[in-house]
Design a protein around this motif. Structure first.
Motif, PDB file in Angstrom:
ATOM      1  N   ILE A   1      -9.218  -4.495   0.844  1.00 45.21           N
ATOM      2  CA  ILE A   1      -9.113  -4.662  -0.630  1.00 45.21           C
ATOM      3  C   ILE A   1      -7.806  -5.496  -0.916  1.00 45.21           C
ATOM      4  CG2 ILE A   1      -8.414  -3.127  -2.639  1.00 45.21           C
ATOM      5  CD1 ILE A   1     -10.091  -0.713  -1.244  1.00 45.21           C
ATOM      6  N   LEU A   2      -6.659  -5.168  -0.339  1.00 46.62           N
ATOM      7  CA  LEU A   2      -5.410  -5.706  -0.529  1.00 46.62           C
ATOM      8  C   LEU A   2      -5.620  -7.427  -0.349  1.00 46.62           C
ATOM      9  CD1 LEU A   2      -2.977  -3.666   1.112  1.00 46.62           C
ATOM     10  CD2 LEU A   2      -3.298  -3.659  -1.232  1.00 46.62           C
TER      11      LEU A   2
ATOM     12  N   ALA B   1      -8.315  -0.630   3.501  1.00 47.02           N
ATOM     13  CA  ALA B   1      -7.071  -0.856   2.619  1.00 47.02           C
ATOM     14  C   ALA B   1      -6.642  -2.257   2.756  1.00 47.02           C
ATOM     15  CB  ALA B   1      -6.080   0.048   2.902  1.00 47.02           C
TER      16      ALA B   1
ATOM     17  N   ALA C   1       0.895  -1.283  -0.059  1.00 47.72           N
ATOM     18  CA  ALA C   1       0.086  -0.010  -0.125  1.00 47.72           C
ATOM     19  C   ALA C   1       0.838   1.191   0.121  1.00 47.72           C
ATOM     20  CB  ALA C   1      -0.780  -0.147   1.327  1.00 47.72           C
TER      21      ALA C   1
ATOM     22  N   THR D   1      -6.562   1.706  -7.114  1.00 49.65           N
ATOM     23  CA  THR D   1      -7.766   2.176  -6.159  1.00 49.65           C
ATOM     24  C   THR D   1      -7.010   2.965  -5.000  1.00 49.65           C
ATOM     25  OG1 THR D   1      -8.582  -0.139  -6.801  1.00 49.65           O
ATOM     26  CG2 THR D   1      -9.159   1.150  -4.641  1.00 49.65           C
ATOM     27  N   SER D   2      -7.845   3.989  -5.007  1.00 47.41           N
ATOM     28  CA  SER D   2      -7.570   5.233  -3.795  1.00 47.41           C
ATOM     29  C   SER D   2      -8.467   5.304  -2.951  1.00 47.41           C
ATOM     30  CB  SER D   2      -7.050   6.632  -4.740  1.00 47.41           C
ATOM     31  OG  SER D   2      -6.118   6.485  -5.746  1.00 47.41           O
ATOM     32  N   LEU D   3      -8.122   5.499  -1.545  1.00 47.03           N
ATOM     33  CA  LEU D   3      -9.083   5.794  -0.660  1.00 47.03           C
ATOM     34  C   LEU D   3      -8.602   7.092   0.125  1.00 47.03           C
ATOM     35  CD1 LEU D   3      -8.673   2.450   1.264  1.00 47.03           C
ATOM     36  CD2 LEU D   3     -10.195   2.722  -0.442  1.00 47.03           C
TER      37      LEU D   3
ATOM     38  N   ALA E   1      -9.847  -4.853  -5.717  1.00 47.87           N
ATOM     39  CA  ALA E   1      -9.648  -3.347  -6.276  1.00 47.87           C
ATOM     40  C   ALA E   1      -9.911  -3.187  -7.637  1.00 47.87           C
ATOM     41  CB  ALA E   1      -7.886  -3.571  -6.079  1.00 47.87           C
TER      42      ALA E   1
ATOM     43  N   VAL F   1      -3.038  -0.344  -3.415  1.00 50.49           N
ATOM     44  CA  VAL F   1      -4.032   0.676  -2.771  1.00 50.49           C
ATOM     45  C   VAL F   1      -3.352   1.893  -2.403  1.00 50.49           C
ATOM     46  CG1 VAL F   1      -4.147  -0.221  -0.344  1.00 50.49           C
ATOM     47  CG2 VAL F   1      -6.230   0.843  -1.631  1.00 50.49           C
TER      48      VAL F   1
END
Length: 334
Positions: A310-311, A307, A122, A155-157, A316, A143
């Motif tokens: 998702i990982l 995160a 990440a 993918t962005s948070l 993602a 991410v």
């Protein structure tokens, strides 16, 4: 004596594959009762996972690596790491971070993280901004946390800055405040988006124009804690002018702390004369001001948890930007 999977399998009367599935999350199907019995036998025998051997079999270590873009210098780093670590531990993973600073570029830090053969990587930033990853690493980083990938490949948070500014401004308006000044963070993406949310809420309430003022917190083009402050001069001018604000919204809690001091110097009372609200919810500031500060809490822990999910689930969508809501923390300054 080293305890092996075979030793556990023999005691449990199952196959080595079943033992591996119970202890390491493999694909073997089994009942919850069998899984629990295998774990109890492993604990009884003193089994310790051989991470090196497991890494050789799987091609990765049970680790999540974090490229920390000055994150460790931020008071919010703990919340992001806590959220990430808590969710990772639930999947028998550990988290480690490598710091990116002015003397180390992204490529070198990502390569250093990859040396540990983590399950996933990440990228986490100190504040909400746009980051350009080298093209060769766009597929390596799974991410982005608290930042956006410039070319929309990861993918962005990110915090929902516009939504948070709209919510806190509407809260001030609902409290009867009609002339609101916003002492904002110049040159930062967060400041730009918060200004948009502020103006949107003011416009919807029919208060745009003379009731809406956006001013920079510092003299420099880009906000930093070390830049020369304009807060005292802004507050003095605002409160001595013909159209005094009845509320001041601050770009962050540090700016709010300065606003408190400036208002006290001119004898203005909070919230009787002017309400004060902010963003961040830095507890060592917001809860200790007098009166305690109403502010919007950043969703850093939630970003960390999401995160990890998702990982570890491969959930993602390259280029997707997920905006996480702030939480309004009501105190006595409004």
């Amino acid at each position: 004596m080293t305890i092996s999977l075979s030793d556990i399998a023999e005691r449990a009367g199952v196959s080595v594959k079943t033992v591996s599935g119970a202890l390491h999350g493999g694909s073997a199907r089994m009942s919850d009762e069998t899984r629990q019995r295998i774990k109890e036998i492993a604990e009884e025998l003193g089994y310790v996972t051989n991470l090196a051997a497991r890494s050789m079999r799987q091609g990765w270590m049970p680790l999540i690596g974090v490229v920390a873009d000055e994150l460790i210098t931020s008071p919010f780093a703990t919340e992001i790491i806590r959220g990430l670590d808590g969710a990772a531990r639930a999947s028998d993973m550990a988290v480690f971070a490598m710091t990116l600073s002015g003397r180390r570029d992204v490529a070198s830090v990502v390569e250093e993280v990859r040396r540990f053969r983590p399950r996933a990587i990440a990228y986490a930033a100190m504040y909400h901004k746009t980051v350009s990853l080298p093209e060769e690493f766009a597929g390596t980083v799974g991410v982005m946390i608290n930042c956006r990938e410039a070319n929309e490949r990861v993918t962005s948070l990110v915090p929902d800055e516009i939504g948070a500014a709209h919510e806190i401004t509407s809260y001030l308006i609902d409290a009867g405040r009609r002339s609101i000044a916003f002492i904002n963070l110049p040159g930062l993406l967060a400041g730009e988006l918060r200004a948009a949310g502020f103006r949107q809420a003011m416009s919807e309430a029919g208060l745009n124009g003379s009731g809406e003022r956006v001013l920079p917190a510092v003299r420099r083009a880009i906000y930093s804690d070390r830049a020369p402050s304009l807060v005292l001069s802004h507050v003095t001018e605002l409160m001595s002018g013909p159209s005094r604000p009845d509320a001041i919204l601050c770009g962050n809690d540090r700016v709010a702390m300065e606003v408190y001091g400036a208002l006290r110097r001119i004898g203005a009372q909070i919230p009787d004369d002017v309400a004060v609200a902010s963003f961040d919810n830095q507890l060592d500031i917001a809860s200790r001001l007098d009166p305690p500060l109403t502010t919007m809490a950043l969703p850093h822990r939630a970003m960390g948890r999401m995160a990890a999910d998702i990982l570890l689930s491969s959930d993602a969508v390259p280029g997707e930007v997920r905006k996480l809501p702030f939480q309004l923390v009501e105190r006595s300054s409004v």
